[in-house]
Design a protein around this motif. Structure first.
Motif, PDB file in Angstrom:
ATOM      1  N   LEU A 137       1.753  -3.236  10.992  1.00 51.16           N
ATOM      2  CA  LEU A 137       2.704  -2.910  12.067  1.00 51.16           C
ATOM      3  C   LEU A 137       4.046  -2.500  11.464  1.00 51.16           C
ATOM      4  O   LEU A 137       4.475  -3.030  10.440  1.00 51.16           O
ATOM      5  N   CYS A 138       4.710  -1.546  12.146  1.00 52.91           N
ATOM      6  CA  CYS A 138       6.020  -1.054  11.709  1.00 52.91           C
ATOM      7  C   CYS A 138       7.098  -2.125  11.899  1.00 52.91           C
ATOM      8  O   CYS A 138       7.001  -2.999  12.770  1.00 52.91           O
ATOM      9  N   ALA A 139       8.156  -1.965  11.109  1.00 51.01           N
ATOM     10  CA  ALA A 139       9.295  -2.891  11.137  1.00 51.01           C
ATOM     11  C   ALA A 139       9.915  -3.014  12.538  1.00 51.01           C
ATOM     12  O   ALA A 139      10.235  -4.120  12.993  1.00 51.01           O
ATOM     13  N   GLU A 140      10.081  -1.886  13.200  1.00 46.77           N
ATOM     14  CA  GLU A 140      10.767  -1.885  14.497  1.00 46.77           C
ATOM     15  C   GLU A 140      10.000  -2.716  15.521  1.00 46.77           C
ATOM     16  O   GLU A 140      10.582  -3.492  16.285  1.00 46.77           O
ATOM     17  N   ARG A 141       8.652  -2.534  15.522  1.00 44.40           N
ATOM     18  CA  ARG A 141       7.876  -3.282  16.517  1.00 44.40           C
ATOM     19  C   ARG A 141       7.785  -4.758  16.170  1.00 44.40           C
ATOM     20  O   ARG A 141       7.752  -5.602  17.064  1.00 44.40           O
ATOM     21  N   TYR A 173       0.826  -1.216   0.000  1.00 47.35           N
ATOM     22  CA  TYR A 173       0.000   0.000   0.000  1.00 47.35           C
ATOM     23  C   TYR A 173       0.852   1.255   0.000  1.00 47.35           C
ATOM     24  O   TYR A 173       0.659   2.149  -0.816  1.00 47.35           O
ATOM     25  N   SER A 174       1.815   1.334   0.898  1.00 46.94           N
ATOM     26  CA  SER A 174       2.654   2.538   0.958  1.00 46.94           C
ATOM     27  C   SER A 174       3.852   2.437   0.013  1.00 46.94           C
ATOM     28  O   SER A 174       4.439   3.448  -0.353  1.00 46.94           O
ATOM     29  N   LYS A 175       4.231   1.222  -0.343  1.00 46.82           N
ATOM     30  CA  LYS A 175       5.458   0.972  -1.140  1.00 46.82           C
ATOM     31  C   LYS A 175       6.700   1.498  -0.409  1.00 46.82           C
ATOM     32  O   LYS A 175       7.737   1.762  -1.028  1.00 46.82           O
ATOM     33  N   PHE A 176       6.576   1.687   0.879  1.00 50.58           N
ATOM     34  CA  PHE A 176       7.684   2.181   1.702  1.00 50.58           C
ATOM     35  C   PHE A 176       8.124   1.004   2.571  1.00 50.58           C
ATOM     36  O   PHE A 176       7.490   0.675   3.568  1.00 50.58           O
ATOM     37  N   LYS A 177       9.188   0.358   2.127  1.00 50.01           N
ATOM     38  CA  LYS A 177       9.604  -0.884   2.786  1.00 50.01           C
ATOM     39  C   LYS A 177      10.648  -0.586   3.864  1.00 50.01           C
ATOM     40  O   LYS A 177      11.736  -0.084   3.551  1.00 50.01           O
ATOM     41  N   VAL A 178      10.294  -0.895   5.083  1.00 53.12           N
ATOM     42  CA  VAL A 178      11.184  -0.600   6.205  1.00 53.12           C
ATOM     43  C   VAL A 178      11.711  -1.901   6.785  1.00 53.12           C
ATOM     44  O   VAL A 178      10.973  -2.884   6.929  1.00 53.12           O
ATOM     45  N   GLY A 179      13.005  -1.904   7.088  1.00 58.95           N
ATOM     46  CA  GLY A 179      13.624  -3.075   7.721  1.00 58.95           C
ATOM     47  C   GLY A 179      14.245  -2.664   9.030  1.00 58.95           C
ATOM     48  O   GLY A 179      14.715  -1.526   9.190  1.00 58.95           O
ATOM     49  N   ILE A 222      15.690   7.426   8.300  1.00 54.60           N
ATOM     50  CA  ILE A 222      14.281   7.564   8.680  1.00 54.60           C
ATOM     51  C   ILE A 222      14.161   7.389  10.192  1.00 54.60           C
ATOM     52  O   ILE A 222      14.470   6.307  10.721  1.00 54.60           O
ATOM     53  N   PRO A 223      13.695   8.394  10.899  1.00 55.37           N
ATOM     54  CA  PRO A 223      13.512   8.230  12.350  1.00 55.37           C
ATOM     55  C   PRO A 223      12.316   7.317  12.627  1.00 55.37           C
ATOM     56  O   PRO A 223      11.322   7.360  11.906  1.00 55.37           O
ATOM     57  N   PRO A 224      12.382   6.486  13.663  1.00 54.37           N
ATOM     58  CA  PRO A 224      11.241   5.636  14.027  1.00 54.37           C
ATOM     59  C   PRO A 224      10.043   6.498  14.430  1.00 54.37           C
ATOM     60  O   PRO A 224      10.214   7.605  14.941  1.00 54.37           O
ATOM     61  N   CYS A 225       8.835   5.962  14.204  1.00 57.00           N
ATOM     62  CA  CYS A 225       7.628   6.707  14.597  1.00 57.00           C
ATOM     63  C   CYS A 225       7.512   6.737  16.129  1.00 57.00           C
ATOM     64  O   CYS A 225       8.192   5.981  16.835  1.00 57.00           O
ATOM     65  N   GLY A 226       6.637   7.573  16.624  1.00 58.89           N
ATOM     66  CA  GLY A 226       6.477   7.735  18.071  1.00 58.89           C
ATOM     67  C   GLY A 226       6.078   6.448  18.779  1.00 58.89           C
ATOM     68  O   GLY A 226       6.567   6.160  19.883  1.00 58.89           O
ATOM     69  N   ASN A 273      10.313  -6.419   9.606  1.00 60.02           N
ATOM     70  CA  ASN A 273       9.993  -5.457   8.550  1.00 60.02           C
ATOM     71  C   ASN A 273       8.518  -5.086   8.644  1.00 60.02           C
ATOM     72  O   ASN A 273       7.747  -5.752   9.324  1.00 60.02           O
ATOM     73  N   ASN A 274       8.128  -3.992   7.968  1.00 53.92           N
ATOM     74  CA  ASN A 274       6.733  -3.576   8.117  1.00 53.92           C
ATOM     75  C   ASN A 274       5.795  -4.553   7.423  1.00 53.92           C
ATOM     76  O   ASN A 274       6.098  -5.083   6.352  1.00 53.92           O
ATOM     77  N   GLN A 275       4.687  -4.800   8.086  1.00 58.59           N
ATOM     78  CA  GLN A 275       3.670  -5.735   7.620  1.00 58.59           C
ATOM     79  C   GLN A 275       2.368  -4.966   7.490  1.00 58.59           C
ATOM     80  O   GLN A 275       1.729  -4.646   8.492  1.00 58.59           O
ATOM     81  N   GLU A 276       2.018  -4.636   6.242  1.00 56.98           N
ATOM     82  CA  GLU A 276       0.817  -3.817   6.023  1.00 56.98           C
ATOM     83  C   GLU A 276      -0.412  -4.694   5.829  1.00 56.98           C
ATOM     84  O   GLU A 276      -0.322  -5.920   5.713  1.00 56.98           O
ATOM     85  N   ASN A 277      -1.570  -4.022   5.828  1.00 62.06           N
ATOM     86  CA  ASN A 277      -2.843  -4.735   5.733  1.00 62.06           C
ATOM     87  C   ASN A 277      -3.837  -3.869   4.972  1.00 62.06           C
ATOM     88  O   ASN A 277      -3.786  -2.638   5.076  1.00 62.06           O
TER      89      ASN A 277
HETATM   90  N1  THU Z   1       6.969   2.420   9.020  1.00 61.71           N
HETATM   91  C1  THU Z   1       7.817   1.590   9.692  1.00 61.71           C
HETATM   92  O1  THU Z   1       7.831   0.372   9.484  1.00 61.71           O
HETATM   93  N2  THU Z   1       8.651   2.155  10.604  1.00 61.71           N
HETATM   94  C2  THU Z   1       8.722   3.485  10.873  1.00 61.71           C
HETATM   95  O2  THU Z   1       9.450   3.883  11.757  1.00 61.71           O
HETATM   96  C3  THU Z   1       7.887   4.428  10.121  1.00 61.71           C
HETATM   97  C4  THU Z   1       6.884   3.850   9.227  1.00 61.71           C
HETATM   98  C5  THU Z   1       6.069   1.816   8.023  1.00 61.71           C
HETATM   99  C6  THU Z   1       4.617   1.833   8.408  1.00 61.71           C
HETATM  100  C7  THU Z   1       3.965   1.747   7.042  1.00 61.71           C
HETATM  101  O3  THU Z   1       3.891   0.388   6.655  1.00 61.71           O
HETATM  102  C8  THU Z   1       4.939   2.463   6.120  1.00 61.71           C
HETATM  103  O4  THU Z   1       6.170   2.520   6.817  1.00 61.71           O
HETATM  104  C9  THU Z   1       4.516   3.857   5.724  1.00 61.71           C
HETATM  105  O5  THU Z   1       4.213   4.624   6.847  1.00 61.71           O
END
Ligand code: THU
Length: 160
Positions: free
Chosen positions: A72-76, A41-47, A109-113, A61-65
């Motif tokens: 869920l974000c990659a970090e979590r 969905y976002s095409k933004f692949k985070v590891g 890329i800084p991690p989200c809050g 890694n991020n697992q979208e739905n």
């Molecule tokens: N995302 C992460 O995995 N980690 C971050 O720190 C920021 C955002 C993911 C969530 C979503 O799947 C995508 O990046 C776009 O926000």
């Protein structure tokens, strides 16, 4: 009235070759994990890659739905998996890298809050600092503790 100035210390490196080998390996794990992300969905692949005190490295890694908030974000993903598998092993460091259609991001890329809050819980849980390495092609930003990103935070001490 009294103003308080809060200072965070971050260190930028030009390349991962400037880091200790183990942290370079951790960043390479985060980059590998990014390429395996599920982000249609976002095409933004985070590891993300987490280094445990026993030397084990866990990737996430991020697992979208299709129902967006269910993802869920990659970090979590990495931290929760590490805590589920090795509940008594503290986390020493975490690396994050993000991959788009244009390759790895130029800047870190800084991690989200929410991810920072979960990282902070891991620090509190094991009473250790977690080093952070945020990968970008132009530079790698590093911090000695999650507290550098969340200097004012809600934590377990407030529930006492
Ligand atoms: N995302 C992460 O995995 N980690 C971050 O720190 C920021 C955002 C993911 C969530 C979503 O799947 C995508 O990046 C776009 O926000």
């Amino acid at each position: 009235m009294k103003k308080r100035e809060i200072i965070s210390v971050l260190t930028d490196y030009n390349s991962s070759a400037e880091l200790e080998n183990i942290y370079e390996e951790l960043i390479n794990n985060a980059k590998k994990a990014a390429e395996k992300a599920y982000a249609p969905y976002s095409k933004f692949k985070v590891g993300s890659a987490v280094l445990l005190e026993n030397g084990i490295i866990i990737q996430g890694n991020n697992q979208e739905n299709a129902a967006y908030p269910s993802g869920l974000c990659a970090e979590r993903v990495a931290i929760f998996y590490a805590n589920a598998q090795y509940p008594d092993k503290s986390i020493k460091a975490i690396a994050v890298a993000a991959f788009t259609d244009n390759g790895f991001t130029k800047d870190p890329i800084p991690p989200c809050g929410s991810c920072l809050q979960v990282m902070l819980e891991s620090e509190k849980r094991s009473n250790t600092s977690i080093k952070v390495f945020l990968y970008g092609q132009n530079k790698i930003t590093s911090a000695e503790s999650i507290k550098q990103f969340l200097p004012v935070n809600f934590n377990s001490e407030m529930l006492l």
